[in-house]
Design an enzyme around this catalytic site. Structure first.
Site, short mmCIF file in Angstrom:
data_model
loop_
_atom_site.label_atom_id
_atom_site.label_comp_id
_atom_site.label_asym_id
_atom_site.label_seq_id
_atom_site.Cartn_x
_atom_site.Cartn_y
_atom_site.Cartn_z
N GLY A 130 0.75 -1.08 0.09
CA GLY A 130 0.14 0.04 0.13
C GLY A 130 0.53 1.13 -0.13
CG ASP A 219 4.27 -7.94 7.93
OD1 ASP A 219 3.26 -7.13 6.67
OD2 ASP A 219 3.34 -8.41 8.52
CB THR A 221 7.37 -6.20 1.10
OG1 THR A 221 5.56 -5.46 0.70
CG2 THR A 221 8.15 -5.81 0.14
CB ILE A 248 1.11 3.99 6.83
CG1 ILE A 248 0.14 4.97 7.22
CG2 ILE A 248 -0.62 3.17 6.97
CD1 ILE A 248 -0.33 5.80 7.00
CG ASP A 249 -1.40 0.57 9.17
OD1 ASP A 249 -2.31 1.02 9.52
OD2 ASP A 249 -2.15 -1.31 9.13
CG MET A 292 -4.77 3.98 6.78
SD MET A 292 -4.02 5.22 6.41
CE MET A 292 -4.00 6.34 7.63
CG MET A 406 -8.26 12.40 2.18
SD MET A 406 -9.77 13.24 2.94
CE MET A 406 -8.81 14.55 3.31
#
Length: 525
Positions: A130, A219, A221, A248-249, A292, A406
């Protein structure tokens, strides 16, 4: 182990090798076999170095070259050009006086000798999974770092994730072509989920003459990057496989944080502020914001702490219930009667067991193998509306905001831009020095090289028996929801022990601790 650093004028640095076992006779190390095994270096007082693979582990008699940084005008003012061969970074910085020194990682940075000449390097960069703020900054700094620090001119961008390797999609990257990309969100290389075929990817790497691969992703990837490294090693190729962790998490273990996280928390404030304005502008207003966090609630937790306008934060690690004493409905009613409005922040992975009970779940997965979640934000918003409509005693007005895409799509902020630069340059230094099969990451404020298996062995989670979660509860004054969910306490306490920061006695699940005899640690837990 000597952790002191050497100056550029120290001739002893020329005598030090890059292979830990060869350069440190006072340390014992497990010899790598034909198959890749963890490189564990042990020292006195319970010292463990979880080292990363090196070309010399499986390719003999490789030539080395002087590091061109020593002639780089930009580095002429630097007192210490190169990282000392013995430098390492502890995983835990707070220790007891009689405790073991614990697990360390190899410190990142330029080495005295390199294993590539500039003209022979053919580097490739790929982004997978992502979107995340900072992807373009990492790409830019990899290209510029290779070019300006080491004189590398041949850098390819693999288009569209792992599939791009065998689909023959490439983009030529130069400092000029990437000059302004950090000002844009997303990734100029494109991305995708899945598509990992190890043999096809390594065949493509071999056919194209690529000898440095920089893989940016989460992870899943990094697991793919580890498989690529194992195949490269099996074939005996002189190819550095380097991971740069992206999520991003913030759910990647070991590292302090992942790039893009600060930007995500900052951008989440806009949504929370909007929800607060909507809620306080009407009688009994409720603002619900979904952020997220599939399995880890770090963004929701930090955004809540930063905002101070949030009355309730719901994350995957902290189960909650709706009805009954101490439930969410009771707390909402209490808050509305006290303040006349409230704001709820919920992570996308929170309450999925409750959603599954009321919504038929198909247990579908995306291309990366992640379970597709129901939209918990819409679900909980409707449940709150239905509950208070049925009560008919407290009419509410609820506004639901979902800023997920966004947040993912914006450029990184100043803090993340600096962090991306350090990650990328550290990755380049390691690859040029012959290291491979590692992830570049920040541990206790220092750039390090971390073996792939430590990055992929588990996910990082919020520990709800830790001080940070307690700070959040004291900020929101929300119930802990633990009374009716007592069966979760034992599980969370065990996880807290495994993830205790600050050097407290904890169960160490790393491969190093499993391989080292417990008699080495007479004072360890």
């Amino acid at each position: 182990m000597d952790s002191s650093s050497s100056s550029p004028n120290n001739n002893n640095n020329h005598k030090l090798g890059f292979e830990p076992a060869r350069s440190r006779s006072r340390l014992a190390m497990a010899s790598p076999a034909n198959t890749s095994e963890p490189k564990i270096v042990t020292g006195t007082a319970g010292y463990i170095l979880e080292d990363v693979p090196h070309f010399t582990d499986y390719i003999p008699n490789l030539p080395t070259y002087p590091n061109p940084l020593q002639d780089n005008p930009a580095y002429s003012v630097v007192k210490q050009y190169f990282v000392h061969v013995d430098d390492s970074v502890p995983q835990k910085v707070v220790v007891h006086k009689d405790g073991a020194r614990g697990v360390h990682f190899r410190r990142a940075g330029p080495r005295q000798k390199v294993y590539f000449e500039a003209d022979e390097v053919q580097a490739a960069i790929v982004t997978c999974g992502g979107l995340c703020p900072g992807l373009n900054t990492v790409i830019r700094e990899l290209v510029c770092g290779l070019h300006h620090m080491y004189g590398v001119k041949k850098v390819l961008g693999i288009n569209g994730g792992y599939r791009g390797f065998y689909a023959r999609n490439t983009i030529t990257l130069t400092p000029k072509s990437v000059n302004d990309i950090h000002k844009r969100g997303g990734t100029v290389l494109g991305t995708s989920r899945g598509g990992h075929d190890t043999k096809k990817i390594v065949d493509s790497i071999q056919d194209r003459g690529i000898n440095q691969v920089y893989i940016i992703g989460g992870d899943g990837t990094q697991k793919g990057a580890s498989a690529i490294f194992e195949e490269v090693r099996k074939r005996g190729l002189k190819v550095s496989v380097v991971g740069i962790p992206k999520t991003i998490d913030n759910d990647i273990p070991v590292i302090d944080k992942s790039f893009g996280f600060d930007t995500a928390v900052e951008e989440a404030q806009r949504a929370i502020n909007a929800a607060h304005v909507e809620a306080e502008s009407v009688e009994n207003g409720i603002g619900v914001v979904k952020l997220m966090g599939r399995n880890s609630g770090f963004i929701a937790m930090y955004a809540t702490l930063a905002s101070r306008d949030v009355d309730c934060c719901l994350i995957p690690e902290s189960p909650f219930y709706l009805e009954g004493p101490g439930g969410l409905y009771e707390y909402i009613e209490k808050r509305l009667k006290e303040n006349g409005h409230m704001v709820i922040v919920i992570a996308e992975g929170a309450g999925q067991e409750l959603v599954s009970e009321s919504v038929q779940s198909m247990s579908k997965q995306d291309a990366s193998g992640n379970k597709l979640f129901q939209d918990v934000g819409l679900w909980i918003s409707q449940k709150i509306r239905d509950h208070f409509a049925a009560q008919k005693t407290l009419p509410i007005t609820l506004k639901y905001i979902d800023p997920t895409y966004m947040i993912r799509a914006i450029p990184s902020n100043a803090s993340d831009n600096v962090y991306c630069t350090l990650l990328a340059q550290s990755a380049v230094h390691g690859a040029m020095a012959g290291y491979t099969g590692y992830t570049s990451g920040l541990v206790n404020g220092r750039q390090t090289y971390i073996p792939f298996y430590r990055i992929t062995e588990r996910q990082n989670h919020v520990v709800i028996t830790d001080r940070m979660w307690a700070r959040l509860l004291s900020s929101t004054n929300q119930p802990s929801f633990l009374d009716a969910k007592g069966d979760n306490e034992e599980k969370e306490e065990e996880e807290a022990l495994n993830q205790l920061p600050d050097g407290h006695c904890a169960k160490d699940t790393s491969l190093a601790s499993k391989e080292i005899n417990s008699s080495i640690y007479p004072t360890a837990c």
